[in-house]
Motif scaffolding. Structure first.
Motif, short mmCIF file in Angstrom:
data_model
loop_
_atom_site.label_atom_id
_atom_site.label_comp_id
_atom_site.label_asym_id
_atom_site.label_seq_id
_atom_site.Cartn_x
_atom_site.Cartn_y
_atom_site.Cartn_z
N GLY A 88 0.88 -0.95 -0.09
CA GLY A 88 0.00 -0.22 -0.25
C GLY A 88 0.37 1.23 -0.37
N TRP A 89 0.21 2.31 0.53
CA TRP A 89 0.67 3.63 0.52
C TRP A 89 1.90 4.23 1.63
CZ3 TRP A 89 1.42 7.45 -2.20
CH2 TRP A 89 2.05 8.97 -1.84
N SER A 90 2.60 5.37 1.33
CA SER A 90 4.17 4.82 2.00
C SER A 90 4.30 5.80 1.62
CB SER A 90 5.19 3.55 1.92
OG SER A 90 6.10 4.27 2.70
N CYS A 91 4.67 6.82 3.15
CA CYS A 91 5.06 8.44 2.33
C CYS A 91 5.87 8.52 3.92
CB CYS A 91 4.05 9.20 2.19
SG CYS A 91 5.68 11.47 2.06
N GLY A 92 7.13 9.32 4.52
CA GLY A 92 7.61 9.78 5.51
C GLY A 92 8.41 8.35 6.54
N LYS A 93 7.53 7.68 6.08
CA LYS A 93 8.59 6.50 7.07
C LYS A 93 10.13 5.96 6.90
CE LYS A 93 4.10 6.14 7.63
NZ LYS A 93 3.52 7.23 9.04
N GLU A 94 10.74 5.60 5.65
CA GLU A 94 11.60 5.81 5.49
C GLU A 94 12.39 6.59 5.36
OE1 GLU A 94 12.25 2.95 1.78
OE2 GLU A 94 9.79 3.89 1.72
N THR A 95 13.66 6.37 5.36
CA THR A 95 15.20 7.85 6.71
C THR A 95 16.21 7.34 5.19
OG1 THR A 95 16.13 5.80 7.66
CG2 THR A 95 14.90 7.20 8.95
N LEU A 96 15.96 8.67 4.57
CA LEU A 96 16.96 8.72 3.78
C LEU A 96 18.83 8.31 4.73
CD1 LEU A 96 16.09 12.16 2.62
CD2 LEU A 96 15.50 9.51 1.30
N LYS A 97 20.06 8.70 3.31
CA LYS A 97 21.31 8.14 4.50
C LYS A 97 21.87 9.47 5.57
CE LYS A 97 24.09 11.14 1.36
NZ LYS A 97 25.41 10.82 0.02
#
Length: 361
Positions: A88-97
């Motif tokens: 489904g939808w994902s935004c703002g749940k993962e981190t950048l380096k």
């Protein structure tokens, strides 16, 4: 391959083969070595696709903008925390380096192959791997009419072509690698319920640059340099949309959502997909709109005992203030072995993937 330098950008045209060559098992081993081997970019272009591909690509990538611009309360209904937001939808749940949460892009994840017997086996053997075993989440037809059908149709086409690329790799590996199991990679691509599709929407940049768009000193901030951990990743070319001139909002009277007009070229010539070559160069590659690209992942490198190398790559965004409200949409389909399939003598794919995730995070 040919290459040239344009300012600070080195561009290169990847090896290409026709769909007919793949179907008739006429892909030269030299082309596979040039595309995936020790001195390659790790990417192969497949041209002369079925006639419906171009329209299907434009339709689904248009949906990416419509989806990302839904009201937040609608997007929240499409989130699946139990799968760690990998369905489904994902935004703002993962981190950048740099450690910040990634709000630069939104993703819609889907497991495109759902063979019931294999799905049950995966759920029984690996009940805690919800990111692979969760049921797909879909918006209602009244919210995004036709979205599910378009998404599934394009994924089916990409997996079918990936299976042909895999068959060509199998032919090569059977001849070049001692003890290689004939037909293994094609079997994996055709049967796996672990394959994951990711529809991506890179939000338009802001004038202030606080969205993290890239600078000359940090070119991969939008999508940090990484390796895919599957076998073959199928990619469409990116679609750039001026959402200011063509707002992706639905008129409730529309039975179908119209495809959005596509920009011929991105307003920032540096925006796009970059690969770290074996010689240490950073190469910008382009995928023609009427073609698919296939990149190599870490599982493929292990399965082929290093004959085909995984490719480090990243995405560079549009610089702030260039070209107005321009979004970038694309689709990636990660063909991955079933969780119980052996990647090497000691690891099934579940163990292999877990090790990579722990290493990277």
């Amino acid at each position: 391959m040919s290459g040239h330098v344009n300012g600070r950008i080195t561009t290169q045209h990847p090896v290409s083969v026709s769909l007919e060559e793949l179907r008739n098992d006429r892909t030269p081993f030299s082309a596979l070595e040039e595309a995936f081997g020790l001195c390659s970019l790790g990417i192969l272009i497949v041209r002369d696709l079925p006639p419906g591909f171009i329209q299907l690509r434009q339709t689904l990538l248009s949906y990416s903008s419509y989806l990302a611009n839904l009201p937040q309360e609608e997007l929240a209904k499409l989130e699946d925390p139990e799968s760690h937001y990998l369905v489904g939808w994902s935004c703002g749940k993962e981190t950048l380096k740099n450690g910040r949460y990634d709000t630069l892009k939104g993703s819609y994840y889907m497991n495109p192959r759902q063979t019931p017997s294999y799905k049950r086996r995966a759920q029984e053997l690996y009940p805690n791997l919800c990111e692979y075993n969760a049921e797909n989440v879909w918006p209602g037809h009244d919210v995004l009419p036709g979205f599910r059908q378009s998404f599934q149709s394009l994924c089916d086409l990409i997996i079918d072509v990936a299976a042909l690329v895999a068959r060509a790799c199998d032919r090569y590996a059977a001849e070049k690698i001692a003890g290689y199991q004939p037909g293994y990679l094609e079997y994996v691509v055709k049967t796996s319920v672990s394959t994951k599709a990711r529809l991506l929407h890179y939000f338009p940049s802001t004038a202030s640059g606080i969205d993290g768009n890239t600078t000359d000193g940090d070119e991969d901030d939008w999508c940090a340099t990484h390796l895919d951990h599957g076998c073959l990743t199928g990619l469409t070319s990116a679609m750039f949309v001026d959402e200011g001139a063509h707002p992706p909002t639905r008129d409730k009277t529309d039975k179908d959502l119209p495809a959005l007009p596509e920009l011929g070229t991105p307003p920032d010539p540096k925006a796009g997909l970059y690969i770290h070559s074996r010689s240490g160069q950073v190469i910008k590659v382009s995928i023609p709109k009427d073609c698919l690209a296939f990149q190599t992942g870490e599982a493929l490198e292990v399965i082929t005992k290093g004959e085909f190398k995984a490719v480090p790559h990243f995405v560079r965004g549009i610089a702030p203030g260039m070209g107005g409200k321009i979004a970038r949409n694309t689709l990636a389909v990660f063909t991955q072995p079933n969780l119980w399939e052996k990647v090497d003598e000691g690891s099934d794919f579940a163990t292999f993937a877990k090790g990579i995730v722990e290493r990277n995070h």
